[in-house]
Write a protein that holds these residues in place. Structure first.
Motif, PDB file in Angstrom:
ATOM      1  N   ALA A 177      41.506  43.880  51.810  1.00  0.00           N
ATOM      2  CA  ALA A 177      41.928  42.980  52.880  1.00  0.00           C
ATOM      3  C   ALA A 177      43.406  42.661  52.773  1.00  0.00           C
ATOM      4  N   ASN A 178      44.024  42.492  53.924  1.00  0.00           N
ATOM      5  CA  ASN A 178      45.380  41.952  54.021  1.00  0.00           C
ATOM      6  C   ASN A 178      45.288  40.546  54.581  1.00  0.00           C
ATOM      7  N   VAL A 179      45.992  39.617  53.970  1.00  0.00           N
ATOM      8  CA  VAL A 179      46.080  38.252  54.483  1.00  0.00           C
ATOM      9  C   VAL A 179      47.544  37.963  54.752  1.00  0.00           C
ATOM     10  N   TYR A 180      47.856  37.577  55.989  1.00  0.00           N
ATOM     11  CA  TYR A 180      49.242  37.266  56.350  1.00  0.00           C
ATOM     12  C   TYR A 180      49.440  35.755  56.364  1.00  0.00           C
ATOM     13  N   ALA A 181      50.391  35.297  55.566  1.00  0.00           N
ATOM     14  CA  ALA A 181      50.740  33.878  55.503  1.00  0.00           C
ATOM     15  C   ALA A 181      52.104  33.690  56.150  1.00  0.00           C
ATOM     16  N   GLY A 182      52.391  32.483  56.592  1.00  0.00           N
ATOM     17  CA  GLY A 182      53.622  32.257  57.337  1.00  0.00           C
ATOM     18  C   GLY A 182      54.883  32.195  56.491  1.00  0.00           C
ATOM     19  N   THR A 183      54.751  31.836  55.213  1.00  0.00           N
ATOM     20  CA  THR A 183      55.934  31.650  54.367  1.00  0.00           C
ATOM     21  C   THR A 183      55.709  32.283  52.998  1.00  0.00           C
ATOM     22  N   ARG A 184      56.797  32.432  52.258  1.00  0.00           N
ATOM     23  CA  ARG A 184      56.700  32.976  50.909  1.00  0.00           C
ATOM     24  C   ARG A 184      55.865  32.055  50.013  1.00  0.00           C
ATOM     25  N   ALA A 185      56.162  30.746  50.093  1.00  0.00           N
ATOM     26  CA  ALA A 185      55.434  29.798  49.249  1.00  0.00           C
ATOM     27  C   ALA A 185      53.946  29.818  49.566  1.00  0.00           C
ATOM     28  N   SER A 187      52.236  32.298  50.807  1.00  0.00           N
ATOM     29  CA  SER A 187      51.613  33.544  50.368  1.00  0.00           C
ATOM     30  C   SER A 187      51.275  33.489  48.879  1.00  0.00           C
ATOM     31  N   GLU A 188      52.163  32.919  48.072  1.00  0.00           N
ATOM     32  CA  GLU A 188      51.879  32.813  46.642  1.00  0.00           C
ATOM     33  C   GLU A 188      50.763  31.813  46.381  1.00  0.00           C
ATOM     34  N   GLU A 189      50.800  30.674  47.094  1.00  0.00           N
ATOM     35  CA  GLU A 189      49.758  29.662  46.926  1.00  0.00           C
ATOM     36  C   GLU A 189      48.381  30.227  47.291  1.00  0.00           C
ATOM     37  N   LEU A 190      48.306  30.922  48.430  1.00  0.00           N
ATOM     38  CA  LEU A 190      47.029  31.449  48.897  1.00  0.00           C
ATOM     39  C   LEU A 190      46.549  32.607  48.026  1.00  0.00           C
ATOM     40  N   ALA A 191      47.465  33.438  47.555  1.00  0.00           N
ATOM     41  CA  ALA A 191      47.072  34.525  46.654  1.00  0.00           C
ATOM     42  C   ALA A 191      46.461  33.955  45.375  1.00  0.00           C
ATOM     43  N   GLY A 192      47.076  32.896  44.850  1.00  0.00           N
ATOM     44  CA  GLY A 192      46.546  32.276  43.635  1.00  0.00           C
ATOM     45  C   GLY A 192      45.171  31.665  43.849  1.00  0.00           C
ATOM     46  N   SER A 193      45.006  30.941  44.953  1.00  0.00           N
ATOM     47  CA  SER A 193      43.725  30.272  45.189  1.00  0.00           C
ATOM     48  C   SER A 193      42.616  31.282  45.480  1.00  0.00           C
ATOM     49  N   LEU A 194      42.917  32.348  46.241  1.00  0.00           N
ATOM     50  CA  LEU A 194      41.886  33.358  46.518  1.00  0.00           C
ATOM     51  C   LEU A 194      41.497  34.103  45.245  1.00  0.00           C
ATOM     52  N   ALA A 203      47.183  39.863  44.973  1.00  0.00           N
ATOM     53  CA  ALA A 203      48.629  39.834  44.752  1.00  0.00           C
ATOM     54  C   ALA A 203      49.340  39.238  45.953  1.00  0.00           C
ATOM     55  N   ALA A 204      50.476  38.600  45.695  1.00  0.00           N
ATOM     56  CA  ALA A 204      51.372  38.127  46.758  1.00  0.00           C
ATOM     57  C   ALA A 204      52.431  39.190  47.003  1.00  0.00           C
ATOM     58  N   TYR A 205      52.938  39.233  48.246  1.00  0.00           N
ATOM     59  CA  TYR A 205      53.982  40.194  48.604  1.00  0.00           C
ATOM     60  C   TYR A 205      54.903  39.520  49.607  1.00  0.00           C
ATOM     61  N   HIS A 206      56.182  39.394  49.261  1.00  0.00           N
ATOM     62  CA  HIS A 206      57.158  38.835  50.194  1.00  0.00           C
ATOM     63  C   HIS A 206      58.559  39.251  49.765  1.00  0.00           C
ATOM     64  N   ALA A 207      59.526  39.006  50.633  1.00  0.00           N
ATOM     65  CA  ALA A 207      60.896  39.479  50.400  1.00  0.00           C
ATOM     66  C   ALA A 207      61.581  38.755  49.250  1.00  0.00           C
ATOM     67  N   GLY A 208      61.028  37.623  48.784  1.00  0.00           N
ATOM     68  CA  GLY A 208      61.629  36.895  47.671  1.00  0.00           C
ATOM     69  C   GLY A 208      61.334  37.514  46.316  1.00  0.00           C
ATOM     70  N   LEU A 209      60.361  38.403  46.267  1.00  0.00           N
ATOM     71  CA  LEU A 209      60.056  39.100  45.016  1.00  0.00           C
ATOM     72  C   LEU A 209      61.051  40.240  44.818  1.00  0.00           C
ATOM     73  N   ASP A 210      61.295  40.590  43.551  1.00  0.00           N
ATOM     74  CA  ASP A 210      62.243  41.691  43.347  1.00  0.00           C
ATOM     75  C   ASP A 210      61.590  43.021  43.734  1.00  0.00           C
ATOM     76  N   ARG A 211      62.415  44.035  43.858  1.00  0.00           N
ATOM     77  CA  ARG A 211      61.979  45.329  44.374  1.00  0.00           C
ATOM     78  C   ARG A 211      60.827  45.910  43.561  1.00  0.00           C
ATOM     79  N   ASP A 212      60.914  45.813  42.232  1.00  0.00           N
ATOM     80  CA  ASP A 212      59.874  46.388  41.384  1.00  0.00           C
ATOM     81  C   ASP A 212      58.538  45.667  41.561  1.00  0.00           C
ATOM     82  N   GLN A 213      58.583  44.333  41.705  1.00  0.00           N
ATOM     83  CA  GLN A 213      57.349  43.579  41.914  1.00  0.00           C
ATOM     84  C   GLN A 213      56.680  43.975  43.226  1.00  0.00           C
ATOM     85  N   ARG A 214      57.490  44.114  44.287  1.00  0.00           N
ATOM     86  CA  ARG A 214      56.922  44.514  45.573  1.00  0.00           C
ATOM     87  C   ARG A 214      56.330  45.923  45.506  1.00  0.00           C
ATOM     88  N   ALA A 215      57.080  46.828  44.877  1.00  0.00           N
ATOM     89  CA  ALA A 215      56.613  48.208  44.783  1.00  0.00           C
ATOM     90  C   ALA A 215      55.318  48.285  43.977  1.00  0.00           C
TER      91      ALA A 215
END
Length: 385
Positions: A177-185, A187-194, A203-215
């Motif tokens: 499943a993909n879950v789309y959240a409105g903000t970076r914070a 997405s991390e909060e919801l990834a942790g709770s799920l 896992a959380a995925y957003h532009a605030g993570l470094d390139r290696d984490q996203r990849a």
């Protein structure tokens, strides 16, 4: 040489890797996140004829001397992928795309090809103008996805949405499943709770993570090591995992185009999949607030048009599938695969049951009519809401 302009590094890397897996090794990419030496090597391979398909990030064409480096290379086709990015009426406008028509001319490209899956008729017309296409051949395919169910789920607040999303994804058949959240914070909060609630790799995925984490997050999801990715819209384009069974939106997106593109990650294998939009009234107020804070002009008018379209979809009482098709100018009759609920309007029984924790009087009221609560944000001068 064919040059493909692509807006996301993940999209370029995914397509080049796919070509290599298929035995087509004469593709390469150039972008600002790749080492300078690797970019020089890709260009040298193109000059020597070893590369026939070169993916380039749009911002590279604004770099001094970049276009000049292609002198002597015979460019046949110049492809603008995600072409809606050149239009201020598009949902993902990017100023770097303005450089592309001049770049194509400077490179001496013999053909210009533009493609997008999320252009309204207005945006498609704007793309023609912005790219300077004359006597262009226009090819439009249908926007219907018969194997997808579109469900708008009324919700009270973020806590209620979290409970409802967890309840849906508790079923193993609802994953990956993909879950789309409105903000970076968020997405991390919801990834942790799920992850804690369901006990599955998330896992959380957003532009605030470094390139290696996203990849790493993307690769683990593609390899089935992660069952749920909670992301901002940075995870929208370029993700082509065929067996995504559920896409959840934990906030109403800013446009119907963005929703359609993100929901379209589901069911690419043709099997039934669900797209659930968990709508709460606060989303409407936030949309109005951010639009009012933006600079006046064409871009703001485009955002108001997007606001009216997405909330017409959420608050509407007609078939969701028809609403999507008509928004994109598709007048064909909708089709639904056998055994697949069309939408929450046509098939109210397809709405997920509220979780036990949400069985309060307020949550029960929200699970009644298939529309989000309305926030009256006050009149906006010169704008129809």
């Amino acid at each position: 040489l064919t040059i493909v302009v692509s807006p996301l590094v993940s999209l370029m890397a995914d397509q080049v890797a796919g070509l290599e897996r298929a035995g087509a090794s004469r593709a390469a990419l150039i972008n600002s996140q790749q080492a300078a030496g690797d970019n020089r090597e890709a260009l040298a391979r193109a000059r020597g004829g070893d590369v026939r398909l070169l993916y380039v990030a749009p911002e590279r064409f604004a770099a001094p001397g970049f276009v000049d480096a292609f002198e002597g290379i015979d460019v046949g086709m110049f492809v603008v992928d995600e072409a809606h990015c050149i239009s201020q009426w598009g949902h993902d406008f990017r100023p770097d795309y303005f450089e592309l028509p001049a770049a194509a001319r400077a490179l001496g490209a013999r053909q210009l090809f533009a493609c997008t899956a999320t252009a309204t008729p207005r945006v498609a017309g704007d793309v023609l103008v912005r790219l300077g296409l004359r006597d262009a051949v226009r090819v439009t395919t249908g926007f219907d996805r018969p194997n997808l169910s579109y469900l708008v789920v009324p919700s009270v607040n973020d806590a209620d949405r979290s409970d409802r999303i967890a309840s849906v994804l508790r079923d193993p058949a609802a994953r990956p499943a993909n879950v789309y959240a409105g903000t970076r914070a968020r997405s991390e909060e919801l990834a942790g709770s799920l992850g804690r609630t369901l006990g599955v790799p998330t896992a959380a995925y957003h532009a605030g993570l470094d390139r290696d984490q996203r990849a790493q997050a993307q690769q683990r999801f593609m390899n089935d090591e992660i069952e749920i990715v909670v992301a901002t819209n940075a995870f929208g384009m370029g993700i082509d995992k065929p067996d995504v069974r559920t896409v959840c939106h934990a906030a109403v997106p800013e446009s119907l185009e963005a929703y359609y593109q993100e929901a379209g990650r589901a069911g690419r294998d043709g099997a039934p999949a669900r797209c659930l939009l968990f709508a709460a009234g606060r989303d409407k107020g936030l949309h109005v607030h951010f639009i009012q804070q933006s600079a006046a002009g064409e871009a703001q008018r485009a955002r108001w048009a997007s606001y009216r379209a997405i909330w017409g979809f959420v608050d509407g009482d007609g078939c969701r599938r028809v609403a999507i098709q008509r928004h994109f100018g598709d007048r064909s009759a909708p089709s639904v695969a056998e055994g697949v609920p069309c939408c929450d309007v046509c098939n109210p029984e397809a709405l997920p049951a509220p979780p036990l924790r949400a069985a309060s009087a307020g949550a029960r009221r929200a699970s009644g009519p298939a529309r989000a609560p309305v926030v009256h944000a006050g009149p906006v001068p010169g704008v129809e809401l």
